[in-house]
Every structure is written in C-alpha cells, then in structure tokens.
Design a protein around this motif. Structure first.
Motif, short mmCIF file in Angstrom:
data_model
loop_
_atom_site.label_atom_id
_atom_site.label_comp_id
_atom_site.label_asym_id
_atom_site.label_seq_id
_atom_site.Cartn_x
_atom_site.Cartn_y
_atom_site.Cartn_z
N GLU A 421 49.75 41.86 36.25
CA GLU A 421 50.57 40.77 36.99
C GLU A 421 50.74 40.96 38.41
O GLU A 421 50.58 40.02 39.08
N LEU A 422 51.38 42.17 38.93
CA LEU A 422 51.48 42.56 40.01
C LEU A 422 50.28 42.31 40.87
O LEU A 422 50.42 41.69 41.95
N ARG A 437 40.27 36.91 39.84
CA ARG A 437 39.59 36.39 38.54
C ARG A 437 38.87 37.67 37.85
O ARG A 437 38.91 37.76 36.70
N LYS A 438 38.07 38.55 38.61
CA LYS A 438 37.38 39.65 38.04
C LYS A 438 38.55 40.58 37.32
O LYS A 438 38.25 41.13 36.33
N PHE A 439 39.65 40.89 38.24
CA PHE A 439 40.68 41.43 37.55
C PHE A 439 41.27 40.85 36.24
O PHE A 439 41.74 41.54 35.39
N GLN A 440 41.49 39.80 36.14
CA GLN A 440 42.27 38.99 35.08
C GLN A 440 41.32 39.20 33.84
O GLN A 440 41.70 39.08 32.70
N VAL A 441 39.86 39.26 34.12
CA VAL A 441 38.54 39.38 32.93
C VAL A 441 39.17 40.77 32.68
O VAL A 441 39.02 41.06 31.23
N GLY A 445 40.26 41.86 28.68
CA GLY A 445 39.55 42.97 27.89
C GLY A 445 40.28 43.91 27.40
O GLY A 445 39.86 44.61 26.37
N LYS A 446 41.47 44.36 28.04
CA LYS A 446 42.28 45.26 27.62
C LYS A 446 43.28 44.75 26.59
O LYS A 446 44.34 45.49 26.17
N GLY A 447 43.29 43.51 26.22
CA GLY A 447 44.10 43.04 24.95
C GLY A 447 45.14 42.36 25.66
O GLY A 447 46.09 41.81 24.79
N PHE A 448 45.36 41.92 26.85
CA PHE A 448 46.61 41.17 27.27
C PHE A 448 46.07 39.46 27.72
O PHE A 448 45.17 39.27 28.60
N ALA A 449 46.51 38.80 26.86
CA ALA A 449 46.29 37.14 27.39
C ALA A 449 47.00 36.74 28.48
O ALA A 449 48.09 37.20 28.60
N ILE A 454 50.37 34.55 35.03
CA ILE A 454 49.05 34.54 35.66
C ILE A 454 48.61 33.14 35.90
O ILE A 454 47.99 33.18 37.20
N TYR A 455 48.80 32.28 35.37
CA TYR A 455 48.49 30.99 35.67
C TYR A 455 49.13 30.64 36.70
O TYR A 455 48.42 29.61 37.68
N SER A 456 50.36 30.78 37.03
CA SER A 456 51.08 30.25 38.33
C SER A 456 50.39 30.84 39.60
O SER A 456 50.39 30.30 40.61
#
Length: 488
Positions: A421-422, A437-441, A445-449, A454-456
């Motif tokens: 998130e940071l 976006r790449k880091f959010q993917v 992949g590590k199991g964090f929805a 994140i959306y904000s």
C-alpha cells in the motif's frame, strides 16, 4: 536429594493408598485373576512361548494359541504381562501384537497393567503413549470431580500395588491429559492427588501452569500456581525458576508490568535463584514500557551477581534502546556484545535497523541490512516495511521499490500488505501509474486483494493526470466489488 524425594513419594503414596482402601472400594488392591484352570493353562503356555521360544516362531505360536475371536481376554493379557514384568520390552511387544492382530478386545485394566509395568521399568515415553491411547479409546462419559475421578485413574490406583508400579505413573497420566489438551481433567487430577497428599513433579506442575497461561491467561495461571505451591514447601513441593519464568512471561505478554515485578519479588522471597532468562523477562517487561533506567538496573544486577549476559539479554536491551529512539546507546551495547565474543543474531540486527529507521539514518540501516544478508539471515516483514517507509521519505519511492523487489527476490519473502500500500500510494502520487499497476499485480499474486487504500491511490493518481475516464472505471469497479472502508 533426588533419591530421598523418590523414596518419600513412594512412602506417602503407599500410606495414602492403604489408608483410603478401607473406605472406598475403587482404591482397594485388585489383581486380574484367571477365572479357571483353563485360563491358567493358557496363560502359562503363552508365557513359556514368549520367554523360551525363538523370536521368529514365538509370534506365530502365540497366534495359534489365541482362542477363537475375540481371542485372549483382557484379564488373561494382564496376567501374561505381569509374568513378563522383568522383561518390559517383551511385554510391550506382546501387548502391541494383540492389538495389531486383533486377538484381544482390551479393557482399561489391561491397558493399566502394561502402563504400570512400563512405568516401574522407567520406560516413560512408551507408558505415556499408551496412556494417551487409553484416553482416546476409553473416554469418560461423565464429568469427573473430586468424588468421582476419571475411570483410568481409578483403575491405575486399583492395580498400582499388584503391578509394583512407580508413583510417577500419575505424573504421566497428567502429562497425557495435558498433551491431549484436556486441561480440566489435568487440573482435576492434581486436586484429587493433593487431597491424598500426593503432588506431581515440578516439571508436570510447570507444564500445567504454562498451558493454563496460554489458554486462560496469566491470572488463571497464577491462581493455579498458588493452589499447587502455596504453603507446601515443607512437603517438598517447591517452585523453581522455570515456574516463575512462566508466570512472568505470561504477565509480560499481557503488558502487566506490575504483576511481572510482583512475581519477581515473590521469587526473591522464596529464595529461588533466577536464571539468565528470568532477568531477560524482567528487562523485557521494562523495555516494553520504555522504562530503560529500570531495565539497566536489572542488567547491572546480573553483572554484580555473576550472571553472564547471554544473547537474549543483549537483544532485549538493544531492542529496548532502539524502541525509545536511543540508537546510540543501543550501538554501545552492541559493541560491548561483540567485544565479549558474542555472535549477533538476526534479531540483533533487526533491532538496530529499526532503530536507525526511526532516527532516519538511511545509510546505517542499509549497511546493517547488507551485513544481515552476508550472515545468511532472513529479515522479518516488519523490518522491510520500516526500511521501505524510510526510503520513501528520504530517497523517494523508486529506491524503496528497488529495495523491496530485491528483498523479495533474494529471500523469497512476502512483505506486509502495508508495504504494498505504501509503495503503490507513493508511485501514484508521483504519477508513475504503470509502475504502480505492475506492483499491484505482484501484490495480488502474493494473495493480497486490492482494498479502499489501493483503489483510492489509483483514482487520485489518474485524476491528477487528467485521466477521468480511468478514474471513473475504477470507481464503478469499487462499487461492483463492494469495496468499502471495512475492506481496507
């Protein structure tokens, strides 16, 4: 002293047993007796085969000797085992053979006999396993109390003298209940035995108190401690350093420093010599509350009494100074530790890295991290979070991102969700939307929805870029996925 204690426990148990046998039937001395001459012949033949026949043939002959289903009676098996009491390993093999070949429908009495025979021969681990098996196989249908003990306890008492058992068989029974997570029954047995002036070994008492501390909290554990030990020193029931350590650790975990101090004072009053771990727990309690002056008094007392500072003690003090932001003092203790020839651990370096992160010393933190890697240590996710946060504040998000990715690759570790998130928030704030976006993917992949945070971050980032269309798509996606504050 150990021999005197054992003899005393035997005398106490024997006297108590004899005294009670006249008033309560289930404490009377009973012996599994063959019911007929046919039984006696069968038992005698089985014993001859087991004692005198070759090992390769004895088991097939025992199988042939076995009566038609259900095979040997529990009483016959008990008689055979009693005759094999001087060869306990053979008795145990015979007992297991009757189980694996289903040639006896065992009762609590036959289990009690083999358990006693193993106990008298000091085969404690084997006796313990059979006790746990008996507990599973013959569960009590009633709630045992002081007047109606568990059935297995009753049977063990009845057959105790016949099998010439050892007093610690009841310690093993309590241990079996503890291992089976049957805490109420363990407590009940301790109380039943106490009424007969019989007390478990301090190791068993400590295990009971420790389990109570973990499952019911420190105050319940302290009450149990007082019930077991208070006023019984004259009977040889004495708490040791491990007893008090259990209580101090339990209160420390709850953050009740004054109770840790109270237990320590009681330990001193009982003239119980604290060990290195005892001092470390007391220091940890002070460090947790930021009371470093008190912690250092304990540290100095260790030196005055000739108690060597071990790695746990060093880590405790180093962590305490780092927590209050006095990283300079922490470094001094660290240098003293190295001078004393003490090897640092991963925990030592993590404390120092976290301390330098708090003071904003990026270079020192990264040097220590490299030292950690050279020593083959794997960092905790909390440390990664601290370093990433400091790098974002000092050197920018890109360097923090490089650091986190390098740590993930090198140590195959999953950072905290807060770390993702940071970095995503900072990437979006700097307009690096593709990197975000790449880091959010990677995060998914590590199991964090993705959550509200994140959306904000993405929505604010796209709005700053003037990409209102993408921002609106994400708002609608949030509504579709029902993302709200509670998901963050």
């Amino acid at each position: 002293m150990a021999m005197i204690s054992t003899i005393t426990r035997r005398i106490i148990f024997s006297t108590s047993l004899t005294k009670h046998s006249s008033s309560s039937s289930f404490f009377s001395c009973t012996s599994p007796q063959p019911s007929s001459s046919e039984d006696e012949t069968l038992v005698s033949t089985a014993i001859t085969i087991l004692k005198h026949h070759r090992s390769k043939s004895r088991w097939s002959e025992i199988l042939s000797l076995s009566p038609p289903p259900p095979g040997f009676t529990p009483s016959q098996v008990s008689q055979i085992i009693l005759q094999l009491r001087n060869t306990p390993h053979l008795a145990l093999r015979f007992f297991h053979f009757t189980i694996t070949r289903s040639i006896c429908s065992h009762s609590l009495s036959s289990y009690a006999t083999i358990i006693h025979i193993l106990s008298r021969s000091r085969l404690k681990s084997q006796a313990l396993e059979l006790l746990k098996s008996a507990i599973r196989k013959f569960p009590d249908t009633h709630q045992p109390d002081l007047t109606n003990p568990p059935r297995i306890f009753q049977i063990l008492v009845k057959t105790y003298r016949t099998c010439d058992s050892a007093p610690f068989v009841f310690d093993l029974l309590i241990r079996a209940y503890l291992d089976s997570k049957k805490l109420d029954l363990s407590v009940q047995l301790v109380r039943i035995l106490a009424k007969k002036n019989i007390f478990p070994h301090v190791v068993i008492c400590n295990s009971l108190i420790e389990l109570i501390a973990k499952s019911r909290g420190p105050f319940a554990a302290y009450d149990m401690y007082r019930e077991i030990f208070k006023g019984r020193e004259v009977k040889g029931v004495i708490a040791n350093a491990y007893t008090f350590n259990i209580l101090m650790v339990a209160f420390h975990r709850e953050g009740v420093v004054e109770k840790v101090e109270e237990v320590w004072k009681e330990m001193m009053e009982k003239k119980c010599v604290p060990n290195t771990y005892s001092y470390s727990v007391l220091m940890a309690a002070y460090c947790e509350d930021g009371l470093m002056e008190n912690a250092m008094k304990v540290w100095e007392e260790m030196g005055d009494k000739g108690v060597k500072h071990d790695i746990v003690a060093y880590n405790t003090i180093i962590g305490g100074f780092c927590k209050v932001g006095d990283v300079e003092r922490a470094e001094e203790v660290f240098r003293e530790m190295v001078f004393d020839g003490m090897e640092c651990t991963c925990v030592t370096l993590e404390h120092l890295i976290n301390g330098h992160c708090m003071s904003g010393n990026v270079d020192a933190a990264l040097v220590l991290y490299k030292d950690m890697c050279r020593k083959g240590f794997k960092p905790e996710s909390s440390m990664i979070d601290d370093v990433a946060r400091m790098l974002c504040n000092k050197n920018g998000v890109f360097e923090a991102l490089v650091f986190v990715r390098a740590v993930i690759k090198k140590h195959d570790i999953i950072p905290r969700k807060s770390t993702y998130e940071l970095l995503i928030r900072n990437l979006c704030e700097e307009g690096l939307m593709e990197e975000a976006r790449k880091f959010q993917v990677e995060m998914v992949g590590k199991g964090f929805a993705p959550n509200l945070e994140i959306y904000s971050a993405f929505i604010d980032g796209y709005v700053k870029q003037g990409n209102d269309e993408m921002a609106e798509i994400l708002r609608n996606e949030m509504l579709t996925n029902k993302i709200s504050c509670k998901d963050s």
